[in-house]
Design a protein around this motif. Structure first.
Motif, PDB file in Angstrom:
ATOM      1  N   GLN A 199     -20.600   9.778 -28.601  1.00  0.00           N
ATOM      2  CA  GLN A 199     -21.853   9.963 -29.095  1.00  0.00           C
ATOM      3  C   GLN A 199     -21.751  10.341 -30.648  1.00  0.00           C
ATOM      4  O   GLN A 199     -22.444   9.794 -31.482  1.00  0.00           O
ATOM      5  CB  GLN A 199     -22.255  11.268 -28.428  1.00  0.00           C
ATOM      6  CG  GLN A 199     -22.950  11.152 -27.174  1.00  0.00           C
ATOM      7  CD  GLN A 199     -24.065  10.206 -27.079  1.00  0.00           C
ATOM      8  OE1 GLN A 199     -25.000  10.130 -27.736  1.00  0.00           O
ATOM      9  NE2 GLN A 199     -24.121   9.191 -25.907  1.00  0.00           N
ATOM     10  N   PHE A 240     -21.693   3.006 -24.275  1.00  0.00           N
ATOM     11  CA  PHE A 240     -23.013   3.902 -23.502  1.00  0.00           C
ATOM     12  C   PHE A 240     -22.902   3.808 -22.094  1.00  0.00           C
ATOM     13  O   PHE A 240     -23.432   5.004 -21.536  1.00  0.00           O
ATOM     14  CB  PHE A 240     -23.960   2.810 -24.048  1.00  0.00           C
ATOM     15  CG  PHE A 240     -25.683   3.412 -23.644  1.00  0.00           C
ATOM     16  CD1 PHE A 240     -25.980   4.529 -24.225  1.00  0.00           C
ATOM     17  CD2 PHE A 240     -26.061   2.811 -22.493  1.00  0.00           C
ATOM     18  CE1 PHE A 240     -27.196   4.983 -23.617  1.00  0.00           C
ATOM     19  CE2 PHE A 240     -27.401   3.242 -22.021  1.00  0.00           C
ATOM     20  CZ  PHE A 240     -27.873   4.431 -22.662  1.00  0.00           C
ATOM     21  N   ARG A 253     -30.568  -2.077 -27.186  1.00  0.00           N
ATOM     22  CA  ARG A 253     -30.542  -0.712 -26.537  1.00  0.00           C
ATOM     23  C   ARG A 253     -31.569  -0.562 -25.663  1.00  0.00           C
ATOM     24  O   ARG A 253     -31.336   0.215 -24.547  1.00  0.00           O
ATOM     25  CB  ARG A 253     -31.190   0.037 -27.762  1.00  0.00           C
ATOM     26  CG  ARG A 253     -31.341   1.810 -27.375  1.00  0.00           C
ATOM     27  CD  ARG A 253     -29.876   2.314 -27.453  1.00  0.00           C
ATOM     28  NE  ARG A 253     -29.675   3.675 -27.338  1.00  0.00           N
ATOM     29  CZ  ARG A 253     -28.565   4.371 -27.223  1.00  0.00           C
ATOM     30  NH1 ARG A 253     -27.490   3.916 -27.504  1.00  0.00           N
ATOM     31  NH2 ARG A 253     -28.753   5.812 -27.104  1.00  0.00           N
TER      32      ARG A 253
END
Length: 307
Positions: free
Chosen positions: A50, A61, A138
């Motif tokens: 992160q 991720f 994303r």
């Protein structure tokens, strides 16, 4: 007090891993040390991914979500197991047992589907490298993670809804340190042949099919990499695929042993259950991290700055 489904059982007795006091003390110290070291390490992995903008690729991720799932998974049974080492009468309430059943299969199923998402990520990265950034945006990554959680929830709730309708009138002893479908449904005071077949399909065959599908996909990717240009990038991709294969074996091996057979007790059941619920889940992100130079490099730089 009886439950609405007619059961007279309000709690289940857990026989635990051992009845010998000395062995219980040894296991308590062993698991406590392991849990105290590996659990913070997994939290560190999440914080590292992160905090470092260079680890913003979809692969990291997914790894952070894998670590989070494993931390949650290992918070379902180990805390009570450690507490029960000091209890002479190890019991769990009916509601607590159903909650364990739900979260074990919810989080375990979500992790299985997350590994499928990670396999798709590697397929795009290797087979469509020029379009990788545009495909694995994303939104797509979040959708894959959300689908993994939704798949785990569906897998688990189907089983729990069927189990809570079963009548339990005794006995109420489980020869294990936690509640799982393989033993709980055996205590039902009714014919469970059809239900056992459904559980076998939902937990066993689905797990086996996902395992084979992942092995085939990663095997095909490795063959493609071998036939391609053996550059540094390709070597790194092959190393990542091998790491994923190791995690797949660690994750699926015990699950296949437990659920891909008749729901009967076998001598190795407790040993496999310990590795399946306590040891292996926390080790998955660690194995991935130790084989990942970027994360190791970032952690090394942080250690140098701290010193």
């Amino acid at each position: 007090m009886e439950h609405e489904n007619g059961t007279g059982v309000t709690e289940f007795v857990l026989l635990g891993l051992s009845q010998t006091r000395e062995i219980q003390l040894f296991l308590f110290i062993l698991f406590l040390v392991f849990y105290s070291i590996i659990l913070p390490a997994n939290i560190l992995i999440i914080l590292t991914i992160q905090c470092d903008p260079h680890l913003g690729f979809p692969m990291y991720f997914f790894l952070a979500n894998l670590a989070f799932l494993d931390i949650c998974y290992c918070s379902v049974t180990p805390p009570k197991m450690l507490a029960d080492f000091f209890s002479h009468h190890k019991t769990i309430s009916y509601g607590g047992c159903m909650a364990q059943l739900f979260f074990i299969h919810f989080l375990g199923g979500a992790e299985i589907f997350l590994l499928m998402g990670m396999a798709f990520d590697r397929y795009v990265a290797i087979c469509h490298p020029l379009r990788y950034a545009s495909i694995m945006g994303r939104e797509i990554c979040c959708a894959l993670v959300g689908a993994a959680w939704a798949g785990g929830f569906t897998h688990s709730i189907l089983q729990v809804v069927l189990i809570i309708q079963l009548p339990f009138c005794g006995p109420n002893e489980l020869d294990n340190f936690f509640c799982d479908i393989t033993q709980v449904i055996k205590l039902a005071c009714t014919d469970i042949y059809v239900l056992e077949f459904f559980m076998f399909f939902n937990s066993g065959l689905v797990t086996l099919m996902c395992f084979l599908l992942l092995l085939i996909s990663y095997g095909a990717l490795l063959v493609r990499l071998q036939m391609g240009n053996p550059s540094k990038g390709m070597s790194k991709a092959a190393s990542t695929c091998i790491t994923h294969i190791i995690i797949v074996f660690i994750m699926f091996g015990p699950a296949i042993y437990i659920y891909c057979r008749p729901f009967q007790n076998f001598p190795l059941d407790k040993v496999v259950a310990v590795f399946h619920t306590v040891v292996f889940p926390l080790m998955n992100p660690m194995i991935y991290t130790l084989r990942n130079k970027e994360i190791i490099s970032y952690l090394g730089k942080k250690c140098e700055l701290t010193v």
